[in-house]
Design a protein around this motif. Structure first.
Motif, PDB file in Angstrom:
ATOM      1  N   THR A   1     -77.618  32.883  62.802  1.00 55.33           N
ATOM      2  CA  THR A   1     -77.917  32.775  61.377  1.00 55.33           C
ATOM      3  C   THR A   1     -77.654  31.388  60.821  1.00 55.33           C
ATOM      4  N   HIS A   2     -76.519  30.794  61.181  1.00 56.73           N
ATOM      5  CA  HIS A   2     -76.085  29.568  60.516  1.00 56.73           C
ATOM      6  C   HIS A   2     -76.161  28.324  61.401  1.00 56.73           C
ATOM      7  N   LEU A   3     -76.872  28.410  62.531  1.00 58.52           N
ATOM      8  CA  LEU A   3     -77.150  27.197  63.299  1.00 58.52           C
ATOM      9  C   LEU A   3     -78.340  26.491  62.655  1.00 58.52           C
ATOM     10  N   PRO A   4     -78.400  25.164  62.740  1.00 56.81           N
ATOM     11  CA  PRO A   4     -79.480  24.427  62.070  1.00 56.81           C
ATOM     12  C   PRO A   4     -80.861  24.941  62.484  1.00 56.81           C
ATOM     13  N   PHE A   5     -81.705  25.186  61.493  1.00 63.96           N
ATOM     14  CA  PHE A   5     -83.053  25.682  61.747  1.00 63.96           C
ATOM     15  C   PHE A   5     -83.805  24.712  62.656  1.00 63.96           C
ATOM     16  N   PRO A   6     -84.585  25.181  63.650  1.00 61.81           N
ATOM     17  CA  PRO A   6     -84.932  26.581  63.902  1.00 61.81           C
ATOM     18  C   PRO A   6     -83.931  27.325  64.775  1.00 61.81           C
ATOM     19  N   SER A   7     -82.866  26.660  65.201  1.00 62.45           N
ATOM     20  CA  SER A   7     -81.733  27.341  65.811  1.00 62.45           C
ATOM     21  C   SER A   7     -81.997  27.862  67.215  1.00 62.45           C
ATOM     22  N   VAL A   8     -83.091  27.490  67.843  1.00 60.12           N
ATOM     23  CA  VAL A   8     -83.415  28.011  69.170  1.00 60.12           C
ATOM     24  C   VAL A   8     -82.880  27.055  70.228  1.00 60.12           C
ATOM     25  N   GLY A   9     -81.993  27.541  71.080  1.00 59.70           N
ATOM     26  CA  GLY A   9     -81.438  26.688  72.122  1.00 59.70           C
ATOM     27  C   GLY A   9     -80.761  27.502  73.198  1.00 59.70           C
ATOM     28  N   ARG A  10     -80.048  26.807  74.053  1.00 60.79           N
ATOM     29  CA  ARG A  10     -79.289  27.449  75.121  1.00 60.79           C
ATOM     30  C   ARG A  10     -77.856  26.923  75.104  1.00 60.79           C
ATOM     31  N   VAL A  11     -77.019  27.534  75.925  1.00 62.19           N
ATOM     32  CA  VAL A  11     -75.594  27.212  75.930  1.00 62.19           C
ATOM     33  C   VAL A  11     -75.207  26.717  77.317  1.00 62.19           C
ATOM     34  N   ALA A  12     -74.440  25.635  77.355  1.00 61.81           N
ATOM     35  CA  ALA A  12     -73.886  25.119  78.601  1.00 61.81           C
ATOM     36  C   ALA A  12     -72.369  25.051  78.477  1.00 61.81           C
ATOM     37  N   VAL A  13     -71.677  25.239  79.582  1.00 58.41           N
ATOM     38  CA  VAL A  13     -70.219  25.107  79.599  1.00 58.41           C
ATOM     39  C   VAL A  13     -69.875  23.632  79.635  1.00 58.41           C
ATOM     40  N   ASP A  14     -68.873  23.236  78.838  1.00 53.95           N
ATOM     41  CA  ASP A  14     -68.437  21.840  78.765  1.00 53.95           C
ATOM     42  C   ASP A  14     -66.913  21.816  78.793  1.00 53.95           C
ATOM     43  N   GLY A  15     -66.362  21.868  80.012  1.00 54.63           N
ATOM     44  CA  GLY A  15     -64.910  21.933  80.155  1.00 54.63           C
ATOM     45  C   GLY A  15     -64.376  23.246  79.617  1.00 54.63           C
ATOM     46  N   ASP A  16     -63.448  23.164  78.661  1.00 53.87           N
ATOM     47  CA  ASP A  16     -62.903  24.369  78.041  1.00 53.87           C
ATOM     48  C   ASP A  16     -63.728  24.815  76.834  1.00 53.87           C
ATOM     49  N   ALA A  17     -64.773  24.082  76.527  1.00 54.44           N
ATOM     50  CA  ALA A  17     -65.612  24.408  75.378  1.00 54.44           C
ATOM     51  C   ALA A  17     -67.049  24.610  75.863  1.00 54.44           C
ATOM     52  N   PHE A  18     -68.001  24.432  74.952  1.00 56.10           N
ATOM     53  CA  PHE A  18     -69.402  24.690  75.261  1.00 56.10           C
ATOM     54  C   PHE A  18     -70.260  23.572  74.674  1.00 56.10           C
ATOM     55  N   ARG A  19     -71.519  23.574  75.071  1.00 58.13           N
ATOM     56  CA  ARG A  19     -72.455  22.561  74.589  1.00 58.13           C
ATOM     57  C   ARG A  19     -73.748  23.247  74.166  1.00 58.13           C
ATOM     58  N   TRP A  20     -74.240  22.863  73.003  1.00 53.88           N
ATOM     59  CA  TRP A  20     -75.490  23.390  72.464  1.00 53.88           C
ATOM     60  C   TRP A  20     -76.645  22.570  73.015  1.00 53.88           C
ATOM     61  N   VAL A  21     -77.651  23.237  73.602  1.00 53.94           N
ATOM     62  CA  VAL A  21     -78.793  22.552  74.201  1.00 53.94           C
ATOM     63  C   VAL A  21     -80.065  23.030  73.500  1.00 53.94           C
ATOM     64  N   PRO A  22     -80.536  22.322  72.486  1.00 60.06           N
ATOM     65  CA  PRO A  22     -81.749  22.769  71.774  1.00 60.06           C
ATOM     66  C   PRO A  22     -82.954  22.829  72.717  1.00 60.06           C
ATOM     67  N   VAL A  23     -83.838  23.781  72.471  1.00 60.36           N
ATOM     68  CA  VAL A  23     -85.061  23.855  73.271  1.00 60.36           C
ATOM     69  C   VAL A  23     -85.982  22.704  72.872  1.00 60.36           C
ATOM     70  N   PHE A  24     -86.845  22.314  73.794  1.00 60.32           N
ATOM     71  CA  PHE A  24     -87.861  21.309  73.500  1.00 60.32           C
ATOM     72  C   PHE A  24     -89.055  22.009  72.842  1.00 60.32           C
ATOM     73  N   TRP A  25     -89.511  21.419  71.765  1.00 66.37           N
ATOM     74  CA  TRP A  25     -90.659  21.975  71.036  1.00 66.37           C
ATOM     75  C   TRP A  25     -91.898  21.835  71.914  1.00 66.37           C
ATOM     76  N   ASP A  26     -92.603  22.965  72.171  1.00 59.52           N
ATOM     77  CA  ASP A  26     -93.700  22.925  73.125  1.00 59.52           C
ATOM     78  C   ASP A  26     -95.015  23.423  72.550  1.00 59.52           C
ATOM     79  N   TYR A  27     -95.211  23.245  71.258  1.00 67.40           N
ATOM     80  CA  TYR A  27     -96.483  23.622  70.652  1.00 67.40           C
ATOM     81  C   TYR A  27     -97.359  22.400  70.443  1.00 67.40           C
TER      82      TYR A  27
END
Length: 315
Positions: free
Chosen positions: A289-315
């Motif tokens: 809900t509150h991730l920056p629009f359009p908010s579509v991405g994937r998650v990667a592990v980054d040590g003890d935390a995580f990393r947000w990986v936005p999808v590439f726009w493919d239209y």
């Protein structure tokens, strides 16, 4: 929902493109289409919600919170939280996941509550919606169905799927562990009560999991609220999870920071970490809900935390 994008015609050098005489209502269309196997998904922005930055992490040291905001090029006092909802088409059903903020004049939030207008701009008739899934019953997730004139447009047999624990909680809500700005608890309580009064007869309650349509399954997580749920879409070997308020932008770097709207912040942190680990393992897409629009991405592990990986726009 997926619309063809036409390639513009080439023009001669220094020849300006013709301007449309019709002024658009909005410069940027606030919707983004995704396919998950055979399931059509449309992320729609309900606008933005300006909130104090302390809401991101009321258990964090002010200096640590300030450092994170600085690293993200965000202001120190308040910034705009995205408000995203999702429309899903599967098995002949049109499903709205959450319903946005709606309109509350006492809160002075004119840039939120845009859902009805933006659904219409996307060519989605409210009367075509067969089901609504609520991740929880905070006002920014149910208020759009309380806007004047909306209920009259909805299908009379509309089904509203919500966890039984969520309905029970809002019959006598506890705000003792939250850290909200003044006025919000009263507004949340009043909106939830009004929503239950208006729509209780259309509730489809579930306990832990519930399949709404082929490949569309709601799972109760608890934490943010006792009945908070996420919705997983799966088809053709692909998957996407709509996480509602289980994940906020700061939650990747600092998953144990407590959000001011969480009714059980310690459990919410455990839910968040567990969900992010699962998404990192599966590689499936995430929308929240509150991730920056359009908010579509994937998650990667980054040590003890995580990393947000936005999808590439493919239209």
């Amino acid at each position: 929902m997926n619309q063809m994008i036409r390639t513009p015609q080439k023009t001669k050098a220094n020849t300006p493109l013709p301007r449309s005489k019709a002024k658009p209502d909005e410069l940027v269309p606030s919707r983004y289409a995704v396919r998950v196997g055979d399931i059509d998904v449309l992320v729609v922005s309900d606008g933005v919600l300006p909130l104090p930055t302390k809401m991101l992490a009321h258990n964090a040291a002010p200096a640590d919170r300030a450092a994170w905001l600085d690293d993200m090029f965000l202001p120190q006092d308040a910034f705009d939280w995205a408000l995203n909802v999702v429309v899903v088409r599967s098995g002949g059903k049109t499903i709205l996941i959450d319903a946005g903020l709606g309109f509350d004049p006492d809160l002075h939030l004119p840039r939120a509550g845009q859902l009805a207008k933006r659904l219409a701009a996307a060519g989605i008739d409210l009367g075509s919606v067969t089901d609504v899934v609520l991740t929880h019953m905070h006002m920014d997730h149910v208020g759009g169905l309380l806007v004047e004139g909306v209920k009259e447009q909805l299908h009379p047999d509309l089904r509203i799927h919500v966890a039984a624990a969520e309905v029970k909680f809002w019959e006598s809500p506890d705000f003792s562990h939250t850290a909200m700005p003044q006025g919000f608890p009263d507004a949340l309580r009043a909106t939830a009560k009004r929503f239950m009064d208006e729509y209780r007869s259309q509730f489809q309650l579930f306990d832990e999991t519930h399949e709404v349509a082929p490949g569309v399954v709601a799972y109760r997580t608890g934490g943010h609220t006792p009945g908070h749920s996420v919705v997983r879409l799966a088809s053709g070997g692909e998957a996407l999870t709509f996480a509602g308020d289980a994940v906020f932008a700061v939650g990747f770097d600092q998953p144990d920071w407590h959000n001011g709207f969480e009714h059980d912040p310690e459990e919410a942190a455990r839910v968040r970490i567990r969900l992010l680990r699962e998404l990192a393992e599966t590689g499936e897409m995430l929308v929240a809900t509150h991730l920056p629009f359009p908010s579509v991405g994937r998650v990667a592990v980054d040590g003890d935390a995580f990393r947000w990986v936005p999808v590439f726009w493919d239209y």
